[in-house]
Scaffold this motif. Structure first.
Motif, PDB file in Angstrom:
ATOM      1  N   ALA A  31      -6.056   7.799   0.861  1.00 13.08           N
ATOM      2  CA  ALA A  31      -6.731   8.447   1.997  1.00 13.08           C
ATOM      3  C   ALA A  31      -6.180   7.896   3.313  1.00 13.08           C
ATOM      4  CB  ALA A  31      -8.237   8.246   1.910  1.00 13.08           C
ATOM      5  N   ARG A  32      -5.934   6.610   3.362  1.00 16.97           N
ATOM      6  CA  ARG A  32      -5.359   6.001   4.579  1.00 16.97           C
ATOM      7  C   ARG A  32      -3.924   6.469   4.781  1.00 16.97           C
ATOM      8  NH1 ARG A  32      -3.665   5.228   8.753  1.00 16.97           N
ATOM      9  NH2 ARG A  32      -3.584   3.296   9.944  1.00 16.97           N
ATOM     10  N   LEU A  33      -3.183   6.640   3.711  1.00 25.03           N
ATOM     11  CA  LEU A  33      -1.822   7.161   3.800  1.00 25.03           C
ATOM     12  C   LEU A  33      -1.832   8.580   4.353  1.00 25.03           C
ATOM     13  CD1 LEU A  33       1.217   6.784   3.206  1.00 25.03           C
ATOM     14  CD2 LEU A  33       0.751   7.596   0.875  1.00 25.03           C
ATOM     15  N   ALA A  34      -2.746   9.407   3.880  1.00 22.50           N
ATOM     16  CA  ALA A  34      -2.862  10.780   4.389  1.00 22.50           C
ATOM     17  C   ALA A  34      -3.197  10.769   5.869  1.00 22.50           C
ATOM     18  CB  ALA A  34      -3.926  11.543   3.608  1.00 22.50           C
TER      19      ALA A  34
ATOM     20  N   LEU B 103      -2.955  -4.627  -6.768  1.00 23.03           N
ATOM     21  CA  LEU B 103      -3.735  -3.481  -6.302  1.00 23.03           C
ATOM     22  C   LEU B 103      -3.057  -2.189  -6.758  1.00 23.03           C
ATOM     23  CD1 LEU B 103      -4.731  -4.572  -2.683  1.00 23.03           C
ATOM     24  CD2 LEU B 103      -5.925  -4.980  -4.850  1.00 23.03           C
ATOM     25  N   PRO B 104      -3.803  -1.292  -7.399  1.00 25.64           N
ATOM     26  CA  PRO B 104      -3.199  -0.069  -7.942  1.00 25.64           C
ATOM     27  C   PRO B 104      -2.891   0.946  -6.841  1.00 25.64           C
ATOM     28  CG  PRO B 104      -5.560  -0.069  -8.343  1.00 25.64           C
ATOM     29  CD  PRO B 104      -5.236  -1.396  -7.713  1.00 25.64           C
ATOM     30  N   LYS B 105      -1.635   1.377  -6.794  1.00 23.52           N
ATOM     31  CA  LYS B 105      -1.175   2.294  -5.749  1.00 23.52           C
ATOM     32  C   LYS B 105      -0.529   3.515  -6.381  1.00 23.52           C
ATOM     33  CE  LYS B 105       1.234  -1.202  -4.205  1.00 23.52           C
ATOM     34  NZ  LYS B 105       0.778  -2.471  -4.713  1.00 23.52           N
ATOM     35  N   SER B 106      -0.719   4.661  -5.739  1.00 22.51           N
ATOM     36  CA  SER B 106      -0.096   5.905  -6.211  1.00 22.51           C
ATOM     37  C   SER B 106       1.408   5.851  -5.986  1.00 22.51           C
ATOM     38  CB  SER B 106      -0.688   7.092  -5.449  1.00 22.51           C
ATOM     39  OG  SER B 106      -0.250   7.050  -4.091  1.00 22.51           O
TER      40      SER B 106
ATOM     41  N   PHE C 258      -5.278  -8.197   7.248  1.00 21.85           N
ATOM     42  CA  PHE C 258      -6.196  -7.751   6.198  1.00 21.85           C
ATOM     43  C   PHE C 258      -7.659  -8.011   6.526  1.00 21.85           C
ATOM     44  CE2 PHE C 258      -2.167  -8.802   4.160  1.00 21.85           C
ATOM     45  CZ  PHE C 258      -1.886  -7.594   3.536  1.00 21.85           C
ATOM     46  N   LEU C 259      -7.925  -8.620   7.649  1.00 24.49           N
ATOM     47  CA  LEU C 259      -9.293  -9.017   7.970  1.00 24.49           C
ATOM     48  C   LEU C 259     -10.130  -7.901   8.556  1.00 24.49           C
ATOM     49  CD1 LEU C 259      -8.688 -12.617   9.305  1.00 24.49           C
ATOM     50  CD2 LEU C 259      -9.414 -11.892   7.032  1.00 24.49           C
ATOM     51  N   LYS C 260      -9.526  -6.777   8.892  1.00 23.24           N
ATOM     52  CA  LYS C 260     -10.280  -5.668   9.466  1.00 23.24           C
ATOM     53  C   LYS C 260     -10.267  -4.506   8.478  1.00 23.24           C
ATOM     54  CE  LYS C 260     -10.774  -2.885  13.574  1.00 23.24           C
ATOM     55  NZ  LYS C 260     -10.340  -1.534  13.633  1.00 23.24           N
ATOM     56  N   SER C 261     -11.445  -4.140   8.000  1.00 24.58           N
ATOM     57  CA  SER C 261     -11.539  -2.995   7.084  1.00 24.58           C
ATOM     58  C   SER C 261     -11.725  -1.724   7.897  1.00 24.58           C
ATOM     59  CB  SER C 261     -12.679  -3.196   6.091  1.00 24.58           C
ATOM     60  OG  SER C 261     -13.909  -3.288   6.765  1.00 24.58           O
ATOM     61  N   PHE C 262     -11.689  -0.599   7.205  1.00 25.63           N
ATOM     62  CA  PHE C 262     -11.832   0.716   7.822  1.00 25.63           C
ATOM     63  C   PHE C 262     -13.193   0.823   8.507  1.00 25.63           C
ATOM     64  CE2 PHE C 262     -12.966   5.233   7.673  1.00 25.63           C
ATOM     65  CZ  PHE C 262     -11.851   5.778   8.268  1.00 25.63           C
TER      66      PHE C 262
ATOM     67  N   GLN D  43       2.137  -0.631   2.084  1.00 27.30           N
ATOM     68  CA  GLN D  43       1.485  -0.502   0.778  1.00 27.30           C
ATOM     69  C   GLN D  43       0.310  -1.459   0.664  1.00 27.30           C
ATOM     70  OE1 GLN D  43       3.952  -0.720  -2.771  1.00 27.30           O
ATOM     71  NE2 GLN D  43       5.732  -0.048  -1.596  1.00 27.30           N
ATOM     72  N   LYS D  44       0.562  -2.720   0.956  1.00 28.42           N
ATOM     73  CA  LYS D  44      -0.488  -3.735   0.807  1.00 28.42           C
ATOM     74  C   LYS D  44      -1.635  -3.493   1.776  1.00 28.42           C
ATOM     75  CE  LYS D  44       2.455  -7.365  -1.036  1.00 28.42           C
ATOM     76  NZ  LYS D  44       3.018  -8.709  -0.854  1.00 28.42           N
ATOM     77  N   LEU D  45      -1.319  -3.177   3.015  1.00 29.62           N
ATOM     78  CA  LEU D  45      -2.357  -2.973   4.020  1.00 29.62           C
ATOM     79  C   LEU D  45      -3.226  -1.760   3.692  1.00 29.62           C
ATOM     80  CD1 LEU D  45      -3.525  -4.070   6.657  1.00 29.62           C
ATOM     81  CD2 LEU D  45      -1.999  -2.506   7.866  1.00 29.62           C
ATOM     82  N   PHE D  46      -2.600  -0.637   3.362  1.00 33.17           N
ATOM     83  CA  PHE D  46      -3.360   0.571   3.065  1.00 33.17           C
ATOM     84  C   PHE D  46      -4.186   0.408   1.785  1.00 33.17           C
ATOM     85  CE2 PHE D  46      -0.655   3.950   5.513  1.00 33.17           C
ATOM     86  CZ  PHE D  46      -0.858   3.244   6.690  1.00 33.17           C
ATOM     87  N   ALA D  47      -3.623  -0.229   0.767  1.00 33.21           N
ATOM     88  CA  ALA D  47      -4.366  -0.429  -0.485  1.00 33.21           C
ATOM     89  C   ALA D  47      -5.524  -1.400  -0.286  1.00 33.21           C
ATOM     90  CB  ALA D  47      -3.436  -0.925  -1.584  1.00 33.21           C
ATOM     91  N   ALA D  48      -5.316  -2.437   0.482  1.00 33.72           N
ATOM     92  CA  ALA D  48      -6.349  -3.464   0.661  1.00 33.72           C
ATOM     93  C   ALA D  48      -7.424  -3.050   1.655  1.00 33.72           C
ATOM     94  CB  ALA D  48      -5.701  -4.773   1.114  1.00 33.72           C
ATOM     95  N   CYS D  49      -7.053  -2.277   2.671  1.00 35.43           N
ATOM     96  CA  CYS D  49      -7.978  -2.044   3.785  1.00 35.43           C
ATOM     97  C   CYS D  49      -8.265  -0.584   4.097  1.00 35.43           C
ATOM     98  CB  CYS D  49      -7.439  -2.717   5.051  1.00 35.43           C
ATOM     99  SG  CYS D  49      -7.173  -4.475   4.852  1.00 35.43           S
TER     100      CYS D  49
END
Length: 190
Positions: free
Chosen positions: A23-26, A97-100, A181-185, A111-117
């Motif tokens: 969703a973050r990638l989109a 972390l599982p990524k498409s 990584f400390l700030k989530s959506f 990849q890491k930022l979008f999957a984690a946050c």
């Protein structure tokens, strides 16, 4: 039979369903922050606009998971809710972390930022005692849904819940490396 956020115990494993970060990638593609091939954009845009909540998985985890919630505000931000309610800390391996496939085409930091946050994935993040691993794998197979082991629950070290992130070699990230990584959506950010 609700699975609450407050049931995680030291030694429990941390799991997440499906893949996260799409969703973050989109959103990044729609904001023209990155370029995605049309077919990748269609796939991840569908995940953003029409997420599939994991209701059946949640029902099957009722006697397996110790704590659970859906990933709506980003994996790390939502996991922190479990940690706060359960009075524990966590260790998460960023490389697990599982990524498409669409997200895996991006640079590793994205990849890491979008999957984690990244938010709005609506996958389930849950904890379970290691003795439940075979049951989780059987549920994964019966639902034809990947469920990935990404970390473990640790004893609380301080007043605030803390997530220790591990790199590919298993070392903890430094404070500087942790900063992104400390700030989530945030749904309400302007």
């Amino acid at each position: 039979k609700a699975i609450r956020r407050s049931g995680a115990k030291v030694g429990d494993e941390i799991w997440v369903s499906g893949s996260i970060g799409d969703a973050r990638l989109a959103l990044a593609a729609l904001r023209h922050e990155i370029n995605l091939p049309k077919e990748d954009l269609q796939r991840v845009e569908h995940r953003m606009h029409q997420p599939s909540p994991r209701v059946e998985l949640g029902m099957q985890l009722r006697d397996v998971a110790s704590a659970a919630l859906d990933v709506s505000d980003g994996l790390l931000g939502d996991l922190r809710h479990i940690l706060m309610q359960s009075q524990v800390d966590a260790q998460v391996d960023l490389d697990k972390l599982p990524k498409s496939s669409a997200l895996q085409k991006q640079d590793i930091s994205t990849q890491k930022l979008f999957a984690a946050c990244g938010g709005d994935d609506y996958e389930l993040c849950f904890t379970a005692h290691p003795s439940q691993r075979e049951k989780i794998q059987a549920i994964s197979k019966s639902l034809n849904l990947p469920i990935t082991l990404i970390g473990k629950i640790l004893p609380r070290e301080g007043i605030e819940a803390k997530i220790h992130l591990l790199d590919a070699s298993g070392d903890k990230l430094s404070d500087k490396e942790m900063a992104p990584f400390l700030k989530s959506f945030d749904h309400f950010a302007s």
